[in-house]
Design a protein around this motif. Structure first.
Motif, PDB file in Angstrom:
ATOM      1  N   GLY A 179     -25.662  61.427  54.695  1.00 45.32           N
ATOM      2  CA  GLY A 179     -24.531  61.439  54.884  1.00 45.32           C
ATOM      3  C   GLY A 179     -23.962  61.998  56.413  1.00 45.32           C
ATOM      4  O   GLY A 179     -22.342  61.630  57.181  1.00 45.32           O
ATOM      5  N   THR A 180     -23.986  62.900  56.271  1.00 49.62           N
ATOM      6  CA  THR A 180     -23.431  63.875  57.520  1.00 49.62           C
ATOM      7  C   THR A 180     -23.835  63.701  58.806  1.00 49.62           C
ATOM      8  O   THR A 180     -23.581  63.518  60.176  1.00 49.62           O
ATOM      9  CB  THR A 180     -23.980  65.264  57.997  1.00 49.62           C
ATOM     10  N   ILE A 181     -25.846  63.339  59.415  1.00 50.92           N
ATOM     11  CA  ILE A 181     -25.827  62.381  60.062  1.00 50.92           C
ATOM     12  C   ILE A 181     -25.051  61.148  60.546  1.00 50.92           C
ATOM     13  O   ILE A 181     -25.324  60.838  61.790  1.00 50.92           O
ATOM     14  CB  ILE A 181     -27.663  62.516  59.868  1.00 50.92           C
ATOM     15  N   GLY A 182     -24.754  60.432  59.389  1.00 52.55           N
ATOM     16  CA  GLY A 182     -24.455  59.374  59.781  1.00 52.55           C
ATOM     17  C   GLY A 182     -23.301  59.275  60.447  1.00 52.55           C
ATOM     18  O   GLY A 182     -22.999  58.523  61.018  1.00 52.55           O
ATOM     19  N   ALA A 183     -22.395  60.063  59.787  1.00 49.45           N
ATOM     20  CA  ALA A 183     -20.286  60.407  59.976  1.00 49.45           C
ATOM     21  C   ALA A 183     -21.087  60.777  62.008  1.00 49.45           C
ATOM     22  O   ALA A 183     -20.506  60.899  62.801  1.00 49.45           O
ATOM     23  CB  ALA A 183     -19.830  61.374  59.032  1.00 49.45           C
ATOM     24  N   ALA A 184     -22.074  61.462  61.994  1.00 52.56           N
ATOM     25  CA  ALA A 184     -22.571  62.006  63.318  1.00 52.56           C
ATOM     26  C   ALA A 184     -23.311  60.882  64.382  1.00 52.56           C
ATOM     27  O   ALA A 184     -22.554  61.148  65.880  1.00 52.56           O
ATOM     28  CB  ALA A 184     -22.972  63.413  63.927  1.00 52.56           C
ATOM     29  N   THR A 185     -23.517  59.914  63.608  1.00 49.95           N
ATOM     30  CA  THR A 185     -24.083  59.668  64.594  1.00 49.95           C
ATOM     31  C   THR A 185     -22.755  58.147  64.994  1.00 49.95           C
ATOM     32  O   THR A 185     -22.859  57.412  66.262  1.00 49.95           O
ATOM     33  CB  THR A 185     -25.170  57.877  63.803  1.00 49.95           C
ATOM     34  N   ALA A 186     -21.750  57.653  64.652  1.00 53.57           N
ATOM     35  CA  ALA A 186     -20.310  57.314  64.591  1.00 53.57           C
ATOM     36  C   ALA A 186     -20.002  57.965  66.621  1.00 53.57           C
ATOM     37  O   ALA A 186     -20.094  57.458  67.257  1.00 53.57           O
ATOM     38  CB  ALA A 186     -19.644  57.397  63.874  1.00 53.57           C
ATOM     39  N   VAL A 187     -19.982  59.556  66.462  1.00 48.13           N
ATOM     40  CA  VAL A 187     -20.383  59.927  67.600  1.00 48.13           C
ATOM     41  C   VAL A 187     -20.885  59.771  68.615  1.00 48.13           C
ATOM     42  O   VAL A 187     -20.450  59.596  69.830  1.00 48.13           O
ATOM     43  CB  VAL A 187     -19.601  61.665  67.255  1.00 48.13           C
ATOM     44  N   ALA A 188     -22.013  60.086  68.485  1.00 48.33           N
ATOM     45  CA  ALA A 188     -23.109  59.612  69.200  1.00 48.33           C
ATOM     46  C   ALA A 188     -23.485  58.035  70.037  1.00 48.33           C
ATOM     47  O   ALA A 188     -23.954  58.229  70.707  1.00 48.33           O
ATOM     48  CB  ALA A 188     -24.622  59.602  68.318  1.00 48.33           C
ATOM     49  N   ILE A 189     -22.745  57.637  69.436  1.00 50.26           N
ATOM     50  CA  ILE A 189     -23.222  56.004  70.132  1.00 50.26           C
ATOM     51  C   ILE A 189     -21.860  55.768  70.693  1.00 50.26           C
ATOM     52  O   ILE A 189     -22.406  55.452  71.805  1.00 50.26           O
ATOM     53  CB  ILE A 189     -22.237  54.961  68.527  1.00 50.26           C
ATOM     54  N   PHE A 190     -20.968  56.350  70.777  1.00 44.44           N
ATOM     55  CA  PHE A 190     -19.888  56.944  72.186  1.00 44.44           C
ATOM     56  C   PHE A 190     -20.619  57.465  73.264  1.00 44.44           C
ATOM     57  O   PHE A 190     -20.287  56.997  74.659  1.00 44.44           O
ATOM     58  CB  PHE A 190     -18.115  56.829  71.530  1.00 44.44           C
ATOM     59  N   ALA A 191     -21.270  58.220  72.528  1.00 49.04           N
ATOM     60  CA  ALA A 191     -21.976  58.976  73.840  1.00 49.04           C
ATOM     61  C   ALA A 191     -22.533  58.156  74.779  1.00 49.04           C
ATOM     62  O   ALA A 191     -22.302  58.616  76.233  1.00 49.04           O
ATOM     63  CB  ALA A 191     -22.844  60.184  73.720  1.00 49.04           C
ATOM     64  N   TYR A 192     -22.795  56.825  74.038  1.00 51.14           N
ATOM     65  CA  TYR A 192     -24.287  56.014  75.138  1.00 51.14           C
ATOM     66  C   TYR A 192     -23.385  55.302  75.948  1.00 51.14           C
ATOM     67  O   TYR A 192     -23.839  54.519  76.735  1.00 51.14           O
ATOM     68  CB  TYR A 192     -24.965  55.497  74.161  1.00 51.14           C
ATOM     69  N   ASN A 193     -21.896  54.916  75.542  1.00 59.94           N
ATOM     70  CA  ASN A 193     -21.162  54.133  76.254  1.00 59.94           C
ATOM     71  C   ASN A 193     -20.723  53.295  77.148  1.00 59.94           C
ATOM     72  O   ASN A 193     -21.147  54.951  77.745  1.00 59.94           O
ATOM     73  CB  ASN A 193     -19.674  54.278  75.054  1.00 59.94           C
ATOM     74  N   GLY A 194     -21.328  52.614  78.034  1.00 63.03           N
ATOM     75  CA  GLY A 194     -20.637  52.341  79.732  1.00 63.03           C
ATOM     76  C   GLY A 194     -21.988  51.706  80.180  1.00 63.03           C
ATOM     77  O   GLY A 194     -21.640  51.057  81.060  1.00 63.03           O
TER      78      GLY A 194
END
Length: 473
Positions: free
Chosen positions: A214-229
């Motif tokens: 669950g914690t990794i899943g929540a962090a994935t939400a932030v990682a998605i935006f790291a790739y944005n652009g």
């Protein structure tokens, strides 16, 4: 009435015909340079990645890996839609043609607000990394000056800006290679440990404990935006040769390079950090890692490289945003005089110069805004835009508006369906965060409502908003 919902009638508010249009001066490589600069891998690794690590510990590896898979879904969607509509209006121009004018104008509002503020968010990082040479810098003033300098450069020819961003991009890539080497040449744990036994900081802060899915899943939400652009390439569709094919290829290449350029250094930090509790508890994780594995001189040099990367990102995002603002003028989204001014092209440089200057000045002003305000407004608007694009890809196939696309995503509709599922999960995770996530979601809804109201009350009644492309210049 066409499939996009456009009407053949014209209004007196519409920008006059015969004005010069954007010049097709970019090859695929130049477009890729600018797109990667807007994605800014170095800034993500040094600014966003530590947030993912502080949340998920070594589980950040899984977070970035899963985010890369989600990125593939969105890149496939972007590639198909941009090959059908390689327009300077970007996401709003695509959505308006595939889903209809009202959804398109809502996306316009979301993107307009986000892009103007995101320049300030990124520019504020310049002062942080320049402090290694110039202590006690005024962060807001430094960010504003950075934005205005980038704006002055952005007015020039797009080919010049492509080369400038390419040179700066090379500098930030070298910095990422150095960080990767520091971790992989002196590993303290194996990749298998990261995969099979992810750990995060324990409550005491002096030890580590196993981290849950669950914690990794929540962090994935932030990682998605790291790739944005990576989708930014579409904004240069009217300046790129053979745009229907080259823009889609640029998007796919940009995603692949971005994922590797961010996942590899992040993994190197997790493998090479001498002490995980110290890494997790550091105020500046990257500074801790670099000084612990080399020395302060290397940290100073890399900090300067990151400052260059941030300036490069500011320049690239101003180039992107200016083209979107230009497109709103060409489409007559605003009263006649304002629309005509925004649609102006510089006679020598072939750039949307008034739109560029306005973008830079407004963004520079936002550099003095409260950090929390900037974070709340920009955190979740991209979720709504991603959802609109996923729905547009489905609607475009059903109503035939994207039938002419030069690129067709494989295994359709797998990508949009899975992307919508991931977006739903990100919305859920943000709603669980009462400090930033939930207020940001309400702010996103508020911007969407205001945009819809402006369209229904002003734009539609005026009958002026027409969706145009390069052929209408």
């Amino acid at each position: 009435m066409t499939a996009s919902g456009t009407s053949p009638s014209r209004s007196t508010d519409t920008a006059p015909q015969g004005r010069p249009g954007l010049r097709r001066g970019l090859k695929m490589l130049g477009t890729l340079f600018i797109t990667l600069s807007a994605t800014t891998p170095a800034s993500s690794v040094f600014i966003i990645s530590p947030g993912v690590v502080s949340q998920a510990g070594t589980g950040a590896f899984w977070a970035f890996a899963v985010a890369g898979v989600v990125g593939v879904f969105m890149a496939l969607i972007y590639a198909e839609l941009s090959s059908a509509f390689p327009l300077s209006g970007g996401e709003y121009a695509i959505t308006a043609r595939a889903l209809g004018k009202l959804p398109g104008f809502v996306v316009l509002g979301l993107i307009l607000v986000t892009q103007l503020l995101i320049v300030a968010v990124i520019a504020l990082g310049v002062g942080t990394y320049l402090e290694v040479l110039f202590p006690h810098l005024d962060v807001a003033a430094t960010a504003a000056v950075t934005t205005l300098l980038a704006t002055a450069l952005a007015v020039f020819d797009i080919k010049l800006n492509a080369w400038v961003t390419g040179i700066f991009l090379a500098i930030e890539m070298v910095a990422l290679i150095v960080v990767s080497a520091l971790g992989f040449f002196h590993p303290k744990r194996s990749l298998g440990d990261l995969i099979a036994h992810p750990v995060a900081a324990a409550a005491s802060g002096s030890t580590v404990t196993a981290v849950g899915v669950g914690t990794i899943g929540a962090a994935t939400a932030v990682a998605i935006f790291a790739y944005n652009g990576y989708g930014s390439a579409v904004y240069f569709g009217e300046e790129t040769t053979d745009a229907p094919r080259n823009i889609s290829r640029t998007i796919l290449w940009a995603l692949a390079i971005t994922v590797f350029a961010e996942l590899i250094p992040t993994t190197a930090v997790l493998i090479g950090a001498p002490n995980l509790p110290s890494l997790f508890g550091a105020d500046n994780m990257m500074k801790y890692f670099i000084t612990a594995t080399s020395d302060s001189t290397v940290n100073d040099v890399i900090s300067l490289a990151v400052a260059v990367a941030i300036f490069n990102a500011v320049l690239a995002i101003i180039l992107v945003t200016a083209r979107m603002v230009f497109s709103t003028g060409r489409d007559a989204a605003w009263p006649g005089p304002a629309s005509r001014a925004l649609a102006a092209i510089h006679p020598r440089f072939g750039s949307p110069w008034i739109a560029t200057i306005l973008t830079g000045v407004v963004s520079a002003g936002f550099c003095f805004a409260d950090d929390t305000f900037l974070l709340v407004v920009t955190s979740t608007t991209i979720i709504a835009v991603y959802a609109a694009l996923a729905l547009s890809s489905i609607a475009g196939r059903r109503n035939g508006s994207t039938a002419h696309a030069a690129y067709r995503m494989p295994a359709w509709p797998l990508a949009p369906v899975l992307a919508l599922g991931a977006i739903g999960y990100v919305v859920y995770e943000n709603f669980q965060d009462p400090k930033v996530g939930r207020p940001s979601l309400w702010t996103t809804i508020g911007i969407a409502v205001v945009s819809a109201a402006y369209y229904l009350i002003v734009v539609r009644r005026r009958g002026a908003w027409e969706l145009k492309g390069a052929e209408d210049a």
